[in-house]
Enzyme design. Structure first.
Site, PDB file in Angstrom:
ATOM      1  N   GLU A 486       0.836  -1.198   0.000  1.00 41.07           N
ATOM      2  CA  GLU A 486       0.000   0.000   0.000  1.00 41.07           C
ATOM      3  C   GLU A 486       0.871   1.248   0.000  1.00 41.07           C
ATOM      4  OE1 GLU A 486      -2.857   2.509   3.082  1.00 41.07           O
ATOM      5  OE2 GLU A 486      -2.406   0.410   3.527  1.00 41.07           O
ATOM      6  N   ASP A 559      -1.489  -1.130   5.622  1.00 40.82           N
ATOM      7  CA  ASP A 559      -1.370  -0.599   6.983  1.00 40.82           C
ATOM      8  C   ASP A 559      -2.377  -1.277   7.918  1.00 40.82           C
ATOM      9  OD1 ASP A 559       0.544   1.064   5.984  1.00 40.82           O
ATOM     10  OD2 ASP A 559      -0.749   2.845   5.889  1.00 40.82           O
ATOM     11  N   ASP A 561      -4.664  -0.302   9.810  1.00 42.93           N
ATOM     12  CA  ASP A 561      -5.725   0.618  10.223  1.00 42.93           C
ATOM     13  C   ASP A 561      -6.966   0.349   9.377  1.00 42.93           C
ATOM     14  OD1 ASP A 561      -5.033   1.626   7.759  1.00 42.93           O
ATOM     15  OD2 ASP A 561      -4.227   3.522   8.494  1.00 42.93           O
ATOM     16  N   ASP A 563      -8.311   2.117   6.934  1.00 37.38           N
ATOM     17  CA  ASP A 563      -8.064   2.313   5.500  1.00 37.38           C
ATOM     18  C   ASP A 563      -7.315   1.127   4.908  1.00 37.38           C
ATOM     19  OD1 ASP A 563      -9.371   4.676   5.069  1.00 37.38           O
ATOM     20  OD2 ASP A 563      -7.650   5.939   5.570  1.00 37.38           O
TER      21      ASP A 563
END
Length: 707
Positions: A486, A559, A561, A563
């Protein structure tokens, strides 16, 4: 002879009864295919189909099938009942003719059945010949008539009040058969009940009735004969589950009014691109059939036939194909002339419409292939005609040649009318369908053009792979890995952390296209999606070839998180929709990067200990444990908001080094459930997704949201 009659009771009459059935017992595979479970189920289909033929003729609306605990099976219907009067040519009752004479029954000449599944006149007699015992009860004229058979021979069993058993003492008829009256029946009540015990001398030891196959067949038949109720009851003992509770008898009732349109909807596994379209019509043809003249001689005669065609087609957003074909509700899994005519006309009609709209669809001069048209298709193809010609008694292939052109003409006429319709809804769906088949064609051609680039190239060779790919040096599928990373920010760290011998890196920019909602054409034109498909090198959709994959593992590294989870879901949607064999094989993984890094201070010269945690709950539990044991740790605790915040050695240790990392393998235990989940989370229908989010809002861990 297999009959157990004694020498004194053995007469010439038994020869006349058993001479035909002896051939069945000596060569059972010729009539039922095999003597294993498949052949056992075929015998059951023969008896069930006789009852279904009564339903097709409009005389029956309920069939009950019971698998008894003693290994026997019983099929009953409320049809007209087998004729019990004397058949003039043989001098036998209709019941005995049906169950002892090959090529005898009511399916010849079109008198009793305009269209039926049985037509060779051998089904019931074959089952009788291969049964240790068969009992038939016929309800007609206010009476229940009964006749029993042992391995095809009529007679009586002495059950001694202990219930019916195949090994009960048997006495064959000698001078003449008797169709006994077993009981009285209510006035107007009719029907047939057949119960038989398969002969252990014929069938192999492991042969058994499959409840699931039976239930599937019953469900299928209830779709094909609207208004018919089929009850399946399994009374056999089943292994007790782990909790020790006894299993209850299984019973299912199948009833569908919607016909094959409802059947097509039931079979479809992907979201719809078009409605279920019904293609209906009929055609006349003539064929030469042998018949007996007044003198009993066999002569050829031209006979006029009518073939009725009824087809339900429906295209979805996926690329899997499900086509079921039937002749007089008998499944033809290996196809035949009706299926060949359907596929031929389908391709011809869609080719014609694509060529007519070539400029609008940007199709160029390329032509559609059969696979392009079948992508995402769910179809039920049914034809009804008198005395269809099958290839063999197992009826898996239709051989009547005239049916091909009749089906082809009906499909061409009806489908072309829909594709050129001026109605708003049909016009919109036709446009979507043409877009889909053209996109499938482009995908196939693209896969063929890129076939050469699927082989790994050295640095000295030209390569059309994306410039942003950091490839690995070795091509061994057992060790090579592709990390989809990402964002470009994490690439610097990942490049330093990877082992360039066998780990390749491909960065993607943020959130890729949601392919669950987008068309195939949009997916292929999307830079990120096209790059991933090109780098993996195995094609996409129906043309995907897992053996051509350039990497043994594909690891999604995002990541830790919300997102990152969304991007991971988008990527998984791409793999599930267009590269599913890669997921099915267990070659797709999700990296598990940590959220926190805690450095525990050790006393003296002992180096400090580093511990990674992967959730807020895990962090709080660790801190609580350290405080209880009076151990110190460096503050503030490092929290990673992205992969780019890690040092190369930290990323390697937690996410990339096979010796220490944690990976989650993506697996699909239930493809249908996964399809529904992806459609819920990523599909076009917003309402169910909103309800899902609102319902689960209270369970959200707000600490995971960076605000």
């Amino acid at each position: 002879m297999t009959s157990t009659t004694s020498g004194a009771a053995y007469t010439a009459r038994h020869l006349s009864v058993l001479e035909g059935l002896e051939a069945v017992r000596k060569r059972p595979g010729m009539y039922i295919g095999s003597t294993d479970s498949r052949g056992l189920m075929h015998c059951l289909w023969e008896i069930i189909d006789n009852s279904v033929d009564e339903a097709l003729a409009g005389h029956c609306d309920r069939i009950e099938i019971v698998l008894h605990a003693d290994g026997s099976v019983e099929v009953s219907d409320n049809g007209r009942g087998i004729p019990v009067d004397i058949e003039p040519k043989t001098g036998l009752t209709g019941v005995e003719v049906v169950f002892t004479k090959l090529h005898a029954g009511g399916k010849f000449g079109g008198g009793s059945y305009a269209a039926s599944g049985g037509l060779h006149g051998v089904g019931a007699s074959v089952v009788n010949a291969l049964s240790a015992r068969l009992d038939v009860d016929v309800t007609r004229n206010g009476k229940v008539h009964r006749m029993c058979f042992r391995r095809g021979e009529p007679g009586t069993f002495d059950d001694k009040g202990q219930g019916r058993k195949p090994d009960s003492r048997f006495s064959p008829f000698v001078d003449g058969s008797i169709l006994a009256v077993a009981a009285k029946a209510k006035r107007g009540l009719t029907g047939t009940r057949v119960r038989y015990w398969a002969d252990e001398q014929i069938f192999i030891a492991g042969a058994k009735f499959s409840y699931q196959e039976l239930a599937d067949r019953a469900r299928q038949t209830s779709f094909l004969v609207p208004g018919l109720t089929i009850v399946v009851n399994d009374l056999r003992e089943r292994p007790a589950p782990l909790d020790g509770e006894p299993e209850k008898p299984r019973e299912e009732v199948f009833f569908h009014e919607g016909g094959i349109a409802e059947f097509a909807d039931f079979l479809a596994i992907d979201p719809p691109l078009t409605d279920v379209w019904r293609l209906q019509g009929s055609g006349n043809f003539t064929e030469t059939v042998p018949v007996l003249d007044d003198k009993g001689h066999m002569v050829s005669k031209e006979t006029s036939r009518v073939a009725d065609v009824d087809i339900a087609v429906r295209w979805g957003t996926g690329y899997d194909t499900t086509v079921k074909s039937y002749v007089n509700i008998i499944a033809t899994p290996k196809g035949g002339t009706h299926l060949a005519g359907f596929e031929q006309s389908l391709l011809k009609t869609l080719r014609k419409n694509v060529e007519a709209n070539s400029r609008k669809l940007k199709a160029g001069n390329d032509k559609l292939d059969k696979d392009d048209v079948l992508a995402g298709l769910t179809a039920v193809v049914t034809v009804r005609l008198a005395e269809p010609q099958f290839e063999g008694q197992t009826k898996e292939v239709l051989g009547t040649s005239a049916v091909r052109s009749i089906v082809s003409k009906v499909v061409e006429t009806e489908l072309n009318a829909i594709l050129t319709s001026s109605k708003r809804q049909e016009k919109q769906q036709a446009s979507q369908l043409l877009d889909k088949v053209v996109a499938e064609m482009k995908s196939r051609i693209s896969a063929r053009m890129h076939k050469e680039t699927q082989r790994r190239k050295t640095a000295l060779e030209s390569s059309s792979l994306p410039a942003k790919l950091y490839d690995c040096r070795k091509s061994d599928l057992r060790t090579s890995e592709l990390f989809i990373v990402e964002g470009d920010s994490a690439m610097g760290t990942a490049k330093a952390a990877r082992n360039s011998e066998h780990q390749a890196l491909l960065p993607i920019r943020g959130k890729i296209l949601n392919v669950q909602k987008a068309s195939v054409g949009d997916m292929l034109s999307n830079t990120e999606c096209a790059a991933i498909i090109q780098v993996i090198g195995a094609g996409s959709g129906r043309s995907f070839d897992i053996d051509a994959s350039r990497y043994g593992k594909v690891v999604i590294m995002t990541d830790a998180d919300v997102d990152g989870a969304h991007i991971r879901t988008l990527l998984l949607t791409l793999f599930f929709r267009y590269m599913r064999p890669l997921v099915d094989a267990g070659n797709v993984y999700a990296a598990v990067p940590p959220l926190h890094r805690i450095e525990i201070i050790n006393s003296g010269s002992k180096p400090n200990e580093v511990v990674y945690t992967y959730s807020e709950a895990e962090l709080h539990a660790l801190v609580k444990k350290l405080n209880r044991s009076n151990r110190r740790y460096k503050e503030p605790i490092q929290r990673y908001k992205g992969l780019g915040e890690m040092d190369a050695d930290q990323l390697a240790e937690t996410t990339m080094d096979p010796r220490a990392r944690t990976l989650r393998r993506v697996q699909i235990a239930d493809a249908a459930a996964a399809e529904k989940t992806f459609e819920l989370l990523m599909g076009s229908d917003v309402a169910p997704r909103k309800e899902f989010i609102v319902t689960g809002a209270d369970d959200l861990d707000r600490e995971r949201i960076d605000a």
